[in-house]
Scaffold this active site. Structure first.
Site, PDB file in Angstrom:
ATOM      1  N   SER A  97      -5.515   3.474   4.888  1.00 18.63           N
ATOM      2  CA  SER A  97      -4.998   2.725   3.739  1.00 18.63           C
ATOM      3  C   SER A  97      -6.107   2.025   2.976  1.00 18.63           C
ATOM      4  CB  SER A  97      -3.949   1.692   4.194  1.00 18.63           C
ATOM      5  OG  SER A  97      -3.194   1.224   3.104  1.00 18.63           O
TER       6      SER A  97
ATOM      7  N   SER B 219       0.790  -1.235   0.000  1.00 19.22           N
ATOM      8  CA  SER B 219       0.000   0.000   0.000  1.00 19.22           C
ATOM      9  C   SER B 219       0.823   1.287   0.000  1.00 19.22           C
ATOM     10  CB  SER B 219      -0.945   0.013   1.209  1.00 19.22           C
ATOM     11  OG  SER B 219      -2.033  -0.843   0.994  1.00 19.22           O
TER      12      SER B 219
ATOM     13  N   LYS C 149      -0.003   3.779  -2.635  1.00 19.27           N
ATOM     14  CA  LYS C 149      -1.006   4.848  -2.528  1.00 19.27           C
ATOM     15  C   LYS C 149      -0.378   6.235  -2.414  1.00 19.27           C
ATOM     16  CE  LYS C 149      -4.610   1.917  -0.471  1.00 19.27           C
ATOM     17  NZ  LYS C 149      -3.941   0.709   0.023  1.00 19.27           N
TER      18      LYS C 149
END
Length: 382
Positions: A115, A60, A63
């Site tokens: 997240s 993640s 992101k």
């Protein structure tokens, strides 16, 4: 006897210096991460590295790019309904449901704090129309940043064929993202209050980055985890003018490793005072002078560096070819880019060091033909 005492004294002093140096010697940290890097946020210099160019899945922390592109897309506070299919995704979530009304700003918070994979997909579809087209935007931006080991397949970080990056690339990406003040503000929050839903209602989102409350000076950036990638962490930390960015990939002990790397980094890097130029001018048009002198607010800036000196610093004037009069004293008239070995460190405003008044143009004298024409015209208009 005196000679013995002298030799003994020299020996004691020498030993004292040796012990002092040993106590203060900076030891590189022994960490668990498969790959890691620490860079100066100012100059991009590598302070510490462990296999930092090896490509791995980064979960993640992906992101960071998704959020940056979302913030740059505009219309951050315009409300819209999330795409129903986009939010149907496994893993971490900000809690989006079908029919929810959100803003891009809320989605950015949902990506950086809890997240949310749902937030990443919803942002991608809103911006590009599909996840695949958004991935193309991500890769285009990565190419422009020179991220040679980076390839994006998903906006969330859930693995796809070839999806991955290196610790060094992720550090450079974080450095770029942190130049965005809104990105920096969001990722530094341990929690945030937002309104979204159907209809929107108030709720709190909590940041998964525990390092924010564990180590003095940490202000971001993003956590990540999948079974394939392991624990991934991108963080940033500033103390005084020493600003550092740390990345670990596949690290079972990431909180402690980041703190150990920062301990090493803050002992290793130094502060460099850079004297700003004082002889900056730009051409003017339509004023009582041909040149306008420009000045900076401060006479110098301080940057965090490993081994750089003032010879490594370059200055670039960012201005139109000329400036039209009038110009008021103290008015911002241009910008100055500060670079370290070709990489931008900062861009600061330049102000007018004096006022430039507009030059009055005297009226043209009328010729005989013009006077006769005006006279006849006024006669026939009666």
């Amino acid at each position: 006897m005196k000679r013995f005492i002298t030799i003994f004294a020299v020996f004691v002093i020498t030993m004292g210096v040796s012990v002092h140096s040993a106590v203060h010697a900076v030891q590189q940290p022994d960490i668990s991460a498969k790959t890691a890097v620490l860079i100066s946020a100012d100059t991009g210099e590598v302070v510490y590295a462990k296999n930092c160019t090896e490509k791995l899945p980064m979960a993640s922390t992906t992101k960071i790019m998704t959020t940056l592109l979302c913030l740059e897309s505009g219309g951050l506070y315009d409300e819209f309904v999330v795409d129903s299919n986009a939010i149907k995704v496994e893993g971490s979530s900000m809690g989006l449901q079908e029919g929810d009304i959100v803003t891009k700003y809320a989605l950015c918070c949902g990506m950086l704090l809890p997240s949310g994979n749902d937030a990443a997909n919803a942002a991608a579809v809103k911006i590009a129309g599909s996840i695949e087209k958004f991935a193309e935007m991500m890769n285009d931006r990565a190419h422009k940043l020179g991220l040679s080991k980076t390839y994006f397949v998903t906006p969330s970080g859930l693995e796809g064929e070839g999806h991955g990056s290196s610790a060094y690339d992720m550090a450079i990406l974080a450095r770029e993202a942190l130049k965005n003040e809104l990105f920096r503000d969001i990722c530094s929050k341990e929690s945030i209050k937002l309104e979204f839903g159907d209809p929107p209602y108030t709720r709190w989102l909590k940041n998964t980055n525990k390092l924010l409350g564990m180590y003095d000076g940490v202000y971001g950036v993003k956590t990540g985890f999948t079974d394939e990638a392991g624990r991934c962490l991108v963080s940033a930390c500033k103390r005084d003018s020493k600003d550092l960015i740390c990345v670990t990939l596949n690290d079972r002990n990431d909180w402690n490793d980041h703190m150990a790397i920062y301990d090493y980094g803050f002992d290793t890097v130094r502060e460099l005072d850079v004297t700003l130029p004082t002889d900056i001018t730009v051409d003017t048009v339509g004023g009582n002078t041909e040149k306008l002198h420009l000045v900076t607010k401060d006479s110098s800036v301080r940057i965090c560096t490993v081994a750089g000196n003032e010879n490594d610093i370059q200055f670039t004037l960012l201005s139109a070819p000329f400036i039209y009069a009038p110009v008021k004293y103290g008015e911002e008239a241009a910008k100055l880019r500060i670079s370290f070995m070709g990489r931008e460190v900062d861009t600061i405003p330049l102000y007018a060091a004096e006022s430039v008044s507009a030059e009055k143009v005297p009226p043209k004298k009328k010729g005989l033909f013009t006077k006769i024409k005006e006279k006849l015209g006024s006669y026939f208009s009666r």
